[in-house]
Design an enzyme around this catalytic site. Sequence first.
Site, short mmCIF file in Angstrom:
data_model
loop_
_atom_site.label_atom_id
_atom_site.label_comp_id
_atom_site.label_asym_id
_atom_site.label_seq_id
_atom_site.Cartn_x
_atom_site.Cartn_y
_atom_site.Cartn_z
N LYS A 1 22.13 4.14 -3.03
CA LYS A 1 21.04 4.94 -2.67
C LYS A 1 20.39 4.18 -1.38
O LYS A 1 19.51 3.37 -1.79
CB LYS A 1 20.02 4.95 -3.88
CG LYS A 1 18.77 5.82 -3.62
CD LYS A 1 18.15 6.60 -4.75
CE LYS A 1 16.88 7.10 -4.22
NZ LYS A 1 16.13 7.92 -5.24
N GLU B 1 19.46 0.44 -4.91
CA GLU B 1 18.61 1.13 -3.66
C GLU B 1 17.87 0.11 -2.87
O GLU B 1 16.90 -0.35 -3.16
CB GLU B 1 17.70 2.03 -4.45
CG GLU B 1 16.88 2.66 -3.26
CD GLU B 1 15.90 3.44 -3.95
OE1 GLU B 1 15.70 4.03 -4.99
OE2 GLU B 1 15.10 4.22 -3.12
P1 13P Z 1 12.02 9.79 -1.60
O1 13P Z 1 13.31 10.77 -1.49
O2 13P Z 1 10.75 10.66 -1.66
O3 13P Z 1 12.22 8.76 -0.74
O4 13P Z 1 12.36 9.09 -3.24
C1 13P Z 1 13.62 8.85 -3.61
C2 13P Z 1 13.13 7.37 -4.37
O5 13P Z 1 13.62 7.51 -5.52
C3 13P Z 1 12.61 6.53 -3.84
O6 13P Z 1 12.97 5.38 -4.69
#
Ligand code: 13P
Length: 341
Positions: free
Chosen positions: A222, A180
């Site tokens: 992600k 991510e």
């Molecule tokens: P949000 O969808 O609220 O951005 O959170 C996703 C997430 O896991 C951020 O690390």
Amino acid sequence: MTLKLDNMNEVAEAMVSPGKGILAADESTGTIGKRFDQINTESTEQNRNAYRDLLFSSDNIQEYISGVIMYDETFHQSSLDGGVSYPEYLASKGIIPGIKVDAGAHDLAGTDGEKITSGLDGLDERLAAYRKLGARFAKWRAVINITELNPSDYCINTNAHALARYAALCQSNDIVPIVEPEILMDGTHDIEDSFVVTEEVLHTVFSELYKQGVQFEEIILKPNMVLSGYDADKRAGVDEVASATVQCFLRSVPAAVPGIAFLSGGQSDEDATAHLNAMNQILGENKPWNLSFSYGRALQQPALKAWQGKDENTSRAQEAFLKRAKLNSLATLGKYSTDQE
Ligand code: 13P
């Protein structure tokens, strides 16, 4: 129902199978405390357990949700009905248990306020322990900010390096890494700035993953969508966001990656759903990867608001959560429309 997933590629494919996405319920104790503040609810261990239980026990959640990301505390808590540990409880519903393993974003020395994600020390041992307790995937979030001067190459490179170290350690422990890299929406930047930075970050991340021997078939990406900053003069609309995001990802994400599960990043619930839907409509059947969601706020906000920390509101909160889960499920198929809101 039990989870029959024999290898990491099968787990990754199942996480993004059409019609399904991931619930990010891995807010740290500090972050969930802020969410509870908004509904005047005290952030006690018991309340946090009750709230996560409400989400996980929603009727037929497994029709829309393939996996749940948990924070360490939740991972070790149990269902209120039956006292089954959450990894086991979720797996019994056919939902894949996941765990957040990073230790948060901290100041990156030598930069003008940029961040580096920590948590590599002892990670190998922690992953082995989580795997034994049923975790099949993990999450590590890197944070990149757009300003007049940033992000610096140094910040992008160090975060990409750490993401790849984490991903390699996950795979050596039979855990699918959610990779991510989040470029924040904060700021006045326009959608073109978001495009340029997202493209550069993704190229750097995939180059590091490659150098460190990470198997692309066994990860989930992600990312943020390509969006204007919150405070931009003119904010791009749904079609522009969808086509810019698709173009950016076609350029930079290898087709071997099973799926892209977007974060919501502070978009409104409706925008997060509409953007995902529009991207799936653009790509149609011929997409290199499945496009899905791994939303935190965009799945949970209406549920939190309906709950208000009160037992008597549990069913209403579950209905609100299931509504968002269902609409996002439709968006993974390109079958959502605003009149379903
Ligand atoms: P949000 O969808 O609220 O951005 O959170 C996703 C997430 O896991 C951020 O690390």
